[in-house]
Write a protein that holds these residues in place. Sequence first.
Motif, PDB file in Angstrom:
ATOM      1  N   HIS A 262     -36.736 -16.217  -8.152  1.00 21.83           N
ATOM      2  CA  HIS A 262     -36.341 -16.105  -9.547  1.00 21.83           C
ATOM      3  C   HIS A 262     -36.788 -17.357 -10.267  1.00 21.83           C
ATOM      4  O   HIS A 262     -36.682 -18.460  -9.740  1.00 21.83           O
ATOM      5  CB  HIS A 262     -34.820 -15.961  -9.624  1.00 21.83           C
ATOM      6  N   SER A 263     -37.326 -17.179 -11.449  1.00 22.43           N
ATOM      7  CA  SER A 263     -37.701 -18.365 -12.207  1.00 22.43           C
ATOM      8  C   SER A 263     -37.685 -18.027 -13.691  1.00 22.43           C
ATOM      9  O   SER A 263     -38.015 -16.917 -14.094  1.00 22.43           O
ATOM     10  CB  SER A 263     -39.081 -18.842 -11.780  1.00 22.43           C
TER      11      SER A 263
ATOM     12  N   PHE B  38     -44.455 -14.610 -13.509  1.00 18.08           N
ATOM     13  CA  PHE B  38     -43.172 -14.879 -14.137  1.00 18.08           C
ATOM     14  C   PHE B  38     -43.354 -15.119 -15.639  1.00 18.08           C
ATOM     15  O   PHE B  38     -42.444 -15.519 -16.304  1.00 18.08           O
ATOM     16  CB  PHE B  38     -42.530 -16.118 -13.521  1.00 18.08           C
TER      17      PHE B  38
ATOM     18  N   LYS C 105     -38.944 -11.753 -14.367  1.00 18.97           N
ATOM     19  CA  LYS C 105     -38.328 -13.042 -14.063  1.00 18.97           C
ATOM     20  C   LYS C 105     -37.900 -13.093 -12.604  1.00 18.97           C
ATOM     21  O   LYS C 105     -37.621 -14.161 -12.071  1.00 18.97           O
ATOM     22  CB  LYS C 105     -37.100 -13.244 -14.952  1.00 18.97           C
ATOM     23  N   HIS C 106     -37.815 -11.932 -12.021  1.00 20.15           N
ATOM     24  CA  HIS C 106     -37.277 -11.863 -10.670  1.00 20.15           C
ATOM     25  C   HIS C 106     -38.203 -11.014  -9.806  1.00 20.15           C
ATOM     26  O   HIS C 106     -38.477  -9.860 -10.160  1.00 20.15           O
ATOM     27  CB  HIS C 106     -35.887 -11.247 -10.749  1.00 20.15           C
TER      28      HIS C 106
ATOM     29  N   SER D 227     -36.695 -13.220  -2.229  1.00 15.92           N
ATOM     30  CA  SER D 227     -36.555 -13.008  -3.667  1.00 15.92           C
ATOM     31  C   SER D 227     -36.745 -14.331  -4.370  1.00 15.92           C
ATOM     32  O   SER D 227     -36.181 -15.339  -3.963  1.00 15.92           O
ATOM     33  CB  SER D 227     -35.169 -12.467  -3.991  1.00 15.92           C
TER      34      SER D 227
END
Lengths: 718, 332
Positions: free
Chosen positions: B90-91, B184, B23-24, B88
């Motif tokens: 994130h999703s 992701f 996710k990151h 970075s």
Amino acid sequence: MKIKYPLRKRASKQTIHKPTFCLSKSNAWLLWLSQVLNISMLVFELSNWMIAIVVLCFCLQAVRIHQNMKPDHGISQVNSITWVSFNTISPVLLLMFALVGCIAIALTAKGLGVLISMIHLLCFSYVLKAFELRSRKDFYQVTLLGFFVLASSLIFTQNLYFSVFAFMVLMLNLLVLYQYFSVVKTVPNNLKTILFLLLQSVILAVVLFVFFPRLSPFWQVPLAKSAQTGLSATVQPGDIAKLARSSELAFRVEFTQNTVPSYDKLYWRALVLDNYDGRQWSKSTRNNIWGLALFQKELQRLASLPTSEAIEYRVTVEPSFQQWLFALPVANSFDSSINLTSDYTLKSKKIISQTQSYLVKSYLNENKNRPLTKSEWELNLSYPENSNPRLESLANQLNSQFNTPEEIAKAVLRRFNNLDYFYTLEPPLLINNSLDQFFFDTKAGFCSHYASAFTFLMRAAGVPSRMVTGYMGGEVNRLNAKADSQGHLNIYQYDAHAWSEIWIAGQGWVRFDPTASVDPSRVNQGFSQRLSDQRDYLDNNFFSLQSMKHFAWINNLRLTLDLLDYQWTKLVIGYSAEKQYELIKRWFGQVKSWQYGLIIVGAIILVMMVLFFINAYSPKTNKVQTPKKPWGFLYNKSLKLLAKKGVNKSPDCSANHFVKQVNKEVPAIAKTFARFSHYFVQLSYQQLSKQQQSILFTKMKNEYRKLNQQVNKVSYKR
Amino acid sequence: MKIKKFILQRFERWLSQRIPAQKHHTLTSKNIFILPTRFGFTYLLFVLLLFLLGTNYQNNLIILFSFVLASFFITVMLHSFFNFSKISIHSESLVTGYCDKNINIPFYITAHKEHFYIQLDFNDQQCNSLLKVTPATLLQVNNGNNTVNLSIQAPKRGKYLLGRLTVKSEYSFGLFKSWSKLDFEHMLIVYPSQRVLNAIDSYLCSTNDETHLSGVSQSNQLGIDEFSELKNFVRGESLARTAWKQLAKGQGHYTKHYQSQQGEPVWLTFDGLPNNQLEIKLQYLSYLVTTLSLTNQEFGLLLKLHGKKTIKIPPSSGLEHKANCLHALATY
């Protein structure tokens, strides 16, 4: 954060027919400017009609940019940027124009020479390319063509100022490219980044320049056919005066380990003119095999002389697009690109189209006494009969008066000195270049007049004589004088000079300079004040620093710039395979070729590592700190105030919690602090208009004042 | 073609080992690819050409010029790399939205310095040839937290795997393309688009009995709000709902809360919907689910059709329930 949605733009295109490629307004103008500057680097090489076309194109381009500004281009997120998208010009029209241009270039190609025609073509396509900026690919092409135009300008000029200017133009070219990718940053910021990147690249470039092997040319290339400068192959009496008005540099000389000879010995011979046709002096074209054979013997004799007799120096000539080189007599050179001619002059094997340097050994005390061949003897005595009858009769008279050639020559010089002959840069015009008229009537002229008349007189009197042209003197720049070097000499075009040599049995060719009798200062320290004033008056160069020599600091500045330029010429332009070899030998000793390869690779890797670390740890993280609001300061102040009383706010404690804490610990100020804190919270977290903010802030300040008083009271009570 | 496919597969496999799904993601030298662009190669060719020009004319300045440009190439490579790295992203993996509407996929980007010209795109041909992705170009990523939405339009309801996100940048001179393919595990659930029904009430049915589901109106049960509870007053609540009696008694500031009373929960079914096509019926249901959720009503969902699995979601309310129902509609 600014976001661009290209697809949305493309979607709008389908309805309104807008080209997809667009530049920001500032970038469009930068592109235009960079194009103008790139072309202007070549402006002296372009013919007038080409310049006219280019200027016309640039004007059109400027109009196009101005008209195509689109303040709203579907990119609503970036309001502050005005976009320019170029309407396409009909390709047929463009093609027609291009064809006409190419035909014009092809037609003029013969007169211009291959290289200049190519340059014309390059510039033409570069300018036209800007009219069809349809996609990013076109934009890239324009950029690359720009680099090429810029680089090709370096074929013609290489001095320091031009190079620095070229570097700046390169920066501008890169800026255009960079601006495309970072539209949001301002131009000065982008410029800073580019400078940072370019300076890094220069490190590696210098390493490559020093170590990368110099290769010899792969194939023959067309050479620049520029206008010849400096001395010409033929001399008419009035010629050199024109040259004397130019303050351009002709060549530089650096003496190694020796002192600079005195000024009156600095006769830089370039051309020997032994053919006189009644109007002008020229070099005889006759093949002189015997002379050459005799001269070879002479060279062997020179080589056998002890080196202490010789002075050694390096001459760096500016491009003159001619072949003759300059040296003090009697000169010998082992440079492979130089021919020694039988009349003791030096001649380059190729036309000097770029700055070039060579080493010369001169034996100042030797005579030029190579025996004359019969044909030479005849040539150096010949003159068209009855071309100057009055001079001829004077010669006869002198011949009967004196016995030796030396006496005759001295008599003529005496005459120049005693009678009112006048040395001037503006000689009166002579009919048919008549030496009679000069000698007996006008009596005013420049060095070539005196040398012509003198040589003619000597020939008429039966003494073999010839005209020599070259340069006289030079200006010493002692700024880099070190133990092994006396600084360098600059010889400018106005130092051009003409004198004669007469044959005296036993001594060979002896120099006689009639100018010395007319204006002795000319051969002792250069131009007299009167002459330099006259020269400045006639000079085309209005702002030359030369004309401001009498201001000490300007002169110093001029000499410093000259020194920089000389070092540039010597170290960068003159960096050759031999110098590279010497340098590497000095640093690493004798190396084998594989070791040499290792050195190159090692150096490059080292520099790349340095560059990596520069980039990785560059302090470019300009933290964009939100500017603290005034109430933040005030609140912090109150916190300090309370901290003095032992009430500390921990960082994770919110403003409202802190009010409760204060309420518990110092109830006396609790009410005031609660109001104060409330205002702070309102100011910080509510969306307020400017007016509301200022009202609240004044209230907050009032509370702070109260708080301050109360806190002080608390301390008294305790 | 076989070879190409094989290579692609190998690359895919290698990529999934190299950049596993997370996710990151943080862009580092481990997951960044950097190669010259076509312009970069042309540039190099030009530099070579300049070097030849300089050598042939024995012109040191042109040689130096070509060296400067060549070194510039390398400097730009480093510059591009450092512009791209240490970002970075994130999703969340689950993305939902309605068909034919822009579905925004939020990306939270954290940076420690300014980055420029970062492009985000889904261009995995295998996964999403049907989707219309609008790539986003971030002209500037600020130091700190940034959010960017990538909008996607899907032409059909259903479940889509988005594949890897391509993050790329041609900053700073277009000479190099740095890119990374980050996984992701994005799953896109596209709900049927909402088709508006005018008289909602007539299509609601409250019978739990599956045997005689009819379009009987239960409208008398709807819209009648009954008092349910008192809650502490929260700033911003309407004063009209203040429980004045309690306030007058000094028991504190409360507000009255109401809830629509429903005798029996409403069931949403295919029956009685004005069209016969499955897709359109699903679109109506999608509208109903959304509208009922807005008013926080309880409802259940029953999807039953010949030859298809029956889906039954017991009545409930709330966001989770809404998502479940729409999910069912999307995948039916």
